[in-house]
Scaffold this motif. Structure first.
Motif, mmCIF file in Angstrom:
data_model
loop_
_atom_site.group_PDB
_atom_site.id
_atom_site.type_symbol
_atom_site.label_atom_id
_atom_site.label_comp_id
_atom_site.label_asym_id
_atom_site.label_seq_id
_atom_site.Cartn_x
_atom_site.Cartn_y
_atom_site.Cartn_z
ATOM 1 N N ALA A 49 0.830 -1.206 0.000
ATOM 2 C CA ALA A 49 0.000 0.000 0.000
ATOM 3 C C ALA A 49 0.866 1.258 0.000
ATOM 4 O O ALA A 49 0.568 2.231 -0.703
ATOM 5 N N ALA A 50 1.945 1.246 0.762
ATOM 6 C CA ALA A 50 2.846 2.399 0.826
ATOM 7 C C ALA A 50 3.529 2.621 -0.521
ATOM 8 O O ALA A 50 3.655 3.766 -0.979
ATOM 9 N N ILE A 51 3.955 1.545 -1.170
ATOM 10 C CA ILE A 51 4.597 1.668 -2.480
ATOM 11 C C ILE A 51 3.594 2.189 -3.508
ATOM 12 O O ILE A 51 3.913 3.060 -4.319
ATOM 13 N N GLY A 52 2.374 1.673 -3.464
ATOM 14 C CA GLY A 52 1.344 2.140 -4.386
ATOM 15 C C GLY A 52 1.040 3.613 -4.205
ATOM 16 O O GLY A 52 0.857 4.351 -5.180
ATOM 17 N N LEU A 53 1.002 4.053 -2.966
ATOM 18 C CA LEU A 53 0.759 5.470 -2.690
ATOM 19 C C LEU A 53 1.896 6.327 -3.227
ATOM 20 O O LEU A 53 1.660 7.368 -3.854
ATOM 21 N N ALA A 54 3.140 5.889 -3.006
ATOM 22 C CA ALA A 54 4.299 6.658 -3.472
ATOM 23 C C ALA A 54 4.313 6.757 -4.992
ATOM 24 O O ALA A 54 4.578 7.827 -5.555
ATOM 25 N N VAL A 55 4.010 5.668 -5.675
ATOM 26 C CA VAL A 55 3.985 5.676 -7.145
ATOM 27 C C VAL A 55 2.871 6.580 -7.647
ATOM 28 O O VAL A 55 3.063 7.366 -8.574
ATOM 29 N N GLY A 56 1.708 6.505 -7.023
ATOM 30 C CA GLY A 56 0.588 7.346 -7.427
ATOM 31 C C GLY A 56 0.879 8.825 -7.253
ATOM 32 O O GLY A 56 0.614 9.631 -8.142
ATOM 33 N N LEU A 57 1.462 9.192 -6.121
ATOM 34 C CA LEU A 57 1.794 10.593 -5.884
ATOM 35 C C LEU A 57 2.880 11.060 -6.840
ATOM 36 O O LEU A 57 2.850 12.196 -7.325
ATOM 37 N N GLY A 58 3.833 10.195 -7.129
ATOM 38 C CA GLY A 58 4.890 10.548 -8.075
ATOM 39 C C GLY A 58 4.326 10.847 -9.449
ATOM 40 O O GLY A 58 4.755 11.788 -10.116
ATOM 41 N N ASN A 59 3.350 10.063 -9.891
ATOM 42 C CA ASN A 59 2.737 10.290 -11.192
ATOM 43 C C ASN A 59 1.927 11.574 -11.213
ATOM 44 O O ASN A 59 1.911 12.289 -12.220
ATOM 45 N N ILE A 60 1.259 11.873 -10.114
ATOM 46 C CA ILE A 60 0.476 13.118 -10.032
ATOM 47 C C ILE A 60 1.400 14.325 -10.127
ATOM 48 O O ILE A 60 1.097 15.313 -10.794
ATOM 49 N N TRP A 61 2.557 14.279 -9.453
ATOM 50 C CA TRP A 61 3.493 15.394 -9.492
ATOM 51 C C TRP A 61 4.234 15.468 -10.824
ATOM 52 O O TRP A 61 4.626 16.541 -11.267
ATOM 53 N N ARG A 62 4.441 14.326 -11.477
ATOM 54 C CA ARG A 62 5.223 14.286 -12.710
ATOM 55 C C ARG A 62 4.425 14.775 -13.917
ATOM 56 O O ARG A 62 4.997 15.392 -14.820
ATOM 57 N N PHE A 63 3.141 14.522 -13.948
ATOM 58 C CA PHE A 63 2.342 14.856 -15.130
ATOM 59 C C PHE A 63 2.384 16.339 -15.494
ATOM 60 O O PHE A 63 2.660 16.672 -16.654
ATOM 61 N N PRO A 64 2.127 17.272 -14.564
ATOM 62 C CA PRO A 64 2.168 18.695 -14.962
ATOM 63 C C PRO A 64 3.545 19.123 -15.453
ATOM 64 O O PRO A 64 3.660 19.942 -16.369
#
Length: 42
Positions: A16-31
């Motif tokens: 769950a922690a890894i999934g959260l980190a990957v998800g947040l990374g993608n949110i920050w990376r897209f813009p």
């Protein structure tokens, strides 16, 4: 009141922690990618 949720194992928590980190990374990376590739211009 709601009941407190407990993790079944350390492995589940880790996943769950890894999934959260990957998800947040993608949110920050897209813009950033959107801006640097010039997609924001018409």
């Amino acid at each position: 009141m709601s009941e407190r949720v407990e993790w079944n194992s350390k492995f589940v928590f880790l996943m769950a922690a890894i999934g959260l980190a990957v998800g947040l990374g993608n949110i920050w990376r897209f813009p950033y990618l959107f801006y640097t590739d010039g997609q924001g211009t018409l």
